[in-house]
Design a protein around this motif. Structure first.
Motif, PDB file in Angstrom:
ATOM      1  N   ARG A 260       0.643  -1.134   0.111  1.00  0.00           N
ATOM      2  CA  ARG A 260       0.017   0.282  -0.018  1.00  0.00           C
ATOM      3  C   ARG A 260       1.038   1.018   0.201  1.00  0.00           C
ATOM      4  NH1 ARG A 260      -4.479  -0.448   5.037  1.00  0.00           N
ATOM      5  NH2 ARG A 260      -5.325   0.818   4.253  1.00  0.00           N
ATOM      6  N   PRO A 261       0.763   1.972  -0.941  1.00  0.00           N
ATOM      7  CA  PRO A 261       1.101   3.053  -0.188  1.00  0.00           C
ATOM      8  C   PRO A 261       0.846   4.704   0.691  1.00  0.00           C
ATOM      9  CG  PRO A 261      -0.890   3.655  -2.321  1.00  0.00           C
ATOM     10  CD  PRO A 261      -0.734   2.607  -1.780  1.00  0.00           C
ATOM     11  N   VAL A 262       2.203   5.186   0.648  1.00  0.00           N
ATOM     12  CA  VAL A 262       1.543   5.836   2.078  1.00  0.00           C
ATOM     13  C   VAL A 262       1.286   7.450   1.762  1.00  0.00           C
ATOM     14  CG1 VAL A 262       2.898   6.660   4.267  1.00  0.00           C
ATOM     15  CG2 VAL A 262       3.144   3.958   3.515  1.00  0.00           C
ATOM     16  N   VAL A 263       0.770   7.815   2.136  1.00  0.00           N
ATOM     17  CA  VAL A 263       0.633   9.366   1.811  1.00  0.00           C
ATOM     18  C   VAL A 263       0.317  10.435   3.438  1.00  0.00           C
ATOM     19  CG1 VAL A 263      -0.996  11.319   2.019  1.00  0.00           C
ATOM     20  CG2 VAL A 263      -1.270   8.751   0.337  1.00  0.00           C
ATOM     21  N   VAL A 264       1.509  11.526   3.452  1.00  0.00           N
ATOM     22  CA  VAL A 264       2.167  12.171   4.394  1.00  0.00           C
ATOM     23  C   VAL A 264       1.733  13.688   4.598  1.00  0.00           C
ATOM     24  CG1 VAL A 264       3.401  13.547   6.310  1.00  0.00           C
ATOM     25  CG2 VAL A 264       4.107  10.763   4.890  1.00  0.00           C
ATOM     26  N   MET A 265       0.840  13.855   5.099  1.00  0.00           N
ATOM     27  CA  MET A 265       0.038  15.858   5.157  1.00  0.00           C
ATOM     28  C   MET A 265       0.532  16.179   6.465  1.00  0.00           C
ATOM     29  SD  MET A 265      -4.314  14.533   5.418  1.00  0.00           S
ATOM     30  CE  MET A 265      -4.697  16.262   5.581  1.00  0.00           C
ATOM     31  N   ALA A 266       1.454  17.234   6.759  1.00  0.00           N
ATOM     32  CA  ALA A 266       2.022  18.025   7.545  1.00  0.00           C
ATOM     33  C   ALA A 266       2.138  19.369   6.892  1.00  0.00           C
ATOM     34  CB  ALA A 266       3.363  17.437   7.269  1.00  0.00           C
TER      35      ALA A 266
END
Length: 492
Positions: free
Chosen positions: A299-305
């Motif tokens: 599964r891909p990983v998305v980061v919110m910052a």
């Protein structure tokens, strides 16, 4: 005339010690104020000047950053010292009025905040003048918010100055506006009307109003106190360019869009600068587990910052849950909520979040070192500050800017789109309805954004991993052109 001489002294009195300013070939005083993102690049620069040139570097900034400076002062050559500038930006931007202003989508409000960005820090004048007069450094290196005060200290004390500017759209140019306009209204006519307030001419006029505000001590009142002639209000950047003051802009030239032709000959684009050594932590074990489990599951990983920007925890988590449950590739989402992590959420919201956390689809953290994290994920949703944008571009992954899109964050949001590594910037108030299709496009490994991001990263990798050497060399080169008999060679 009264003359006094000492014939003897108490043997228990402390002996005179050599001056702490001796034994170093050069002393630079760095003055900067703002958020952590405004201070961190200066710490990286200070480490480089100390380690590579053996200089003494004194960082004058807010007390809230004292420990941050001290943690990164462990250098093998030279030395790094801290001196307080006064003020507390974190407390200032945490007020209701400041949050309301920063969350405004209005271009006119953005232009007003940019115009006031120096006046907000005029209260550091006594501290800066005191430290500069007492220490007599060979150069004052100033940040964006301290330009007028550094210029004043330079005039009065005859100390050369050099700008290290992370927000270069403050430099007047025909190449870009002072504030990048974005579409935020349902009526296009309103957007076009507000765009009229984004020019450098309007910015100069607004800046002049802010610096001559009768409700606070004006810049020229401060200048007269030191016996200096008044300046035209709002003109400091024109003055610096006209007098050919050296300015280093720590941005990779291709990412910026090339050096504008109307910048001065001593204004130099260099490369992104990162704090890689000293006090930068590794990823927490739970973050490592989250990334490893996502990779094992394919599964891909998305980061919110969003760093210190006022984006609520509820908004961040609602968007994170939407992406995790509705995006085609079922990404795992890591939400970095910063200081908003203490915000209380409703029961229904908490139940959904805990379910996604339990199944490994969602991780909530206050923060993480971007230099360690970004190269290991697939897409980052950021606030558009220089530091985080630079980390994303260097990592070779698609990215986009959302959040409150404050001042230069709009510029970087637009550059992301122009570089074709992500979409146009979207204000946080509108992002929920766009987040899923944007993520679907960004997570297509063979799509345009992913392909362009990988290609750009390959082209912009610097000579050094952290960009420190490039910026140190630029400063030494500019000072050698500006200071008579300049000698930066280490004494040992």
């Amino acid at each position: 005339m009264l003359k006094i001489s000492a014939t003897h002294s108490n043997a228990q009195w402390p002996r005179p010690q050599p001056s702490v300013y001796e034994g170093y070939p050069f002393h630079a005083l760095i003055v900067t104020r703002g958020t952590r993102g405004d201070v961190q690049p200066f710490i990286a620069l200070a480490r480089g000047l100390a380690e590579m040139k053996g200089w003494m570097v004194t960082i004058c900034t807010e007390m809230s950053f004292k420990e941050f400076v001290k943690q990164n002062a462990n250098v093998q050559r030279g030395c790094i010292r801290f001196r307080p500038s006064g003020g507390n930006t974190a407390a200032r931007i945490d007020t209701r009025l400041a949050k309301w202003a920063m969350q405004s989508k209005s271009e006119l409000m953005q232009a007003t905040m940019l115009a006031r960005s120096e006046a907000e820090f005029f209260d550091s004048e006594p501290a800066l003048m005191h430290w500069a007069a007492m220490m007599r450094p060979q150069v004052i290196i100033f940040g964006f918010t301290m330009a007028s005060l550094a210029h004043m200290a330079s005039e009065y004390l005859r100390i050369p100055i050099l700008g290290f500017v992370l927000q270069p759209t403050c430099l007047p140019s025909e190449t870009y506006p002072a504030i990048v306009p974005i579409d935020t209204h349902f009526l296009p006519g309103l957007d076009r009307l507000e765009a009229l307030s984004t020019s450098h001419e309007v910015q100069k006029a607004l800046k002049g109003l802010m610096e001559s505000n009768p409700l606070q001590e004006t810049l020229n009142t401060k200048r007269r106190r030191w016996g200096l002639d008044p300046l035209q209000h709002g003109s400091i950047w024109e003055v610096l360019q006209y007098t050919n003051i050296p300015i280093v802009v720590p941005i990779q030239e291709q990412c910026f869009g090339g050096k504008p032709r109307d910048w001065g000959p001593r204004t130099m684009l260099t490369d992104f600068i990162f704090l890689r050594k000293g006090g930068v932590p590794k990823l927490e074990d739970r973050v490592e587990r989250f990334l490893s489990n996502a990779k094992a599951a394919g599964r891909p990983v998305v980061v919110m910052a969003f760093s210190s920007m006022p984006v609520s925890r509820s908004d961040i988590m609602e968007i994170a849950c939407t992406i995790a449950t509705k995006a085609r590739s079922r990404p795992c989402v890591m939400a970095l909520v910063g200081s908003q992590g203490d915000e209380h959420l409703g029961k229904s919201h908490t139940t959904k979040i805990n379910k996604l956390k339990d199944e490994g689809s969602l991780l909530e953290e206050k923060g993480a070192p971007f230099g360690e994290l970004f190269p290991r994920v697939d897409f980052v949703i950021i606030h558009g500050g220089l530091g985080t944008t630079a980390e994303a571009l260097r990592a070779g992954i698609p990215c986009m800017a959302t959040g409150v899109l404050l001042m230069d964050q709009r510029f970087w949001g637009r550059r992301i789109a122009e570089l074709n590594v992500g979409p146009e910037p979207v204000h946080i108030h509108s992002f929920l309805q766009h987040c899923v299709p944007i993520c679907d496009q960004a997570l297509n490994k063979h799509g345009v954004w992913a392909t362009e991001a990988r290609g750009l990263a390959a082209r912009i990798q610097g000579k050094s991993e952290d960009g420190v050497k490039e910026n140190v060399d630029a400063i030494v080169e500019l000072l050698s052109r500006s200071i008579k008999n300049f000698d930066h060679r280490p004494l040992y």
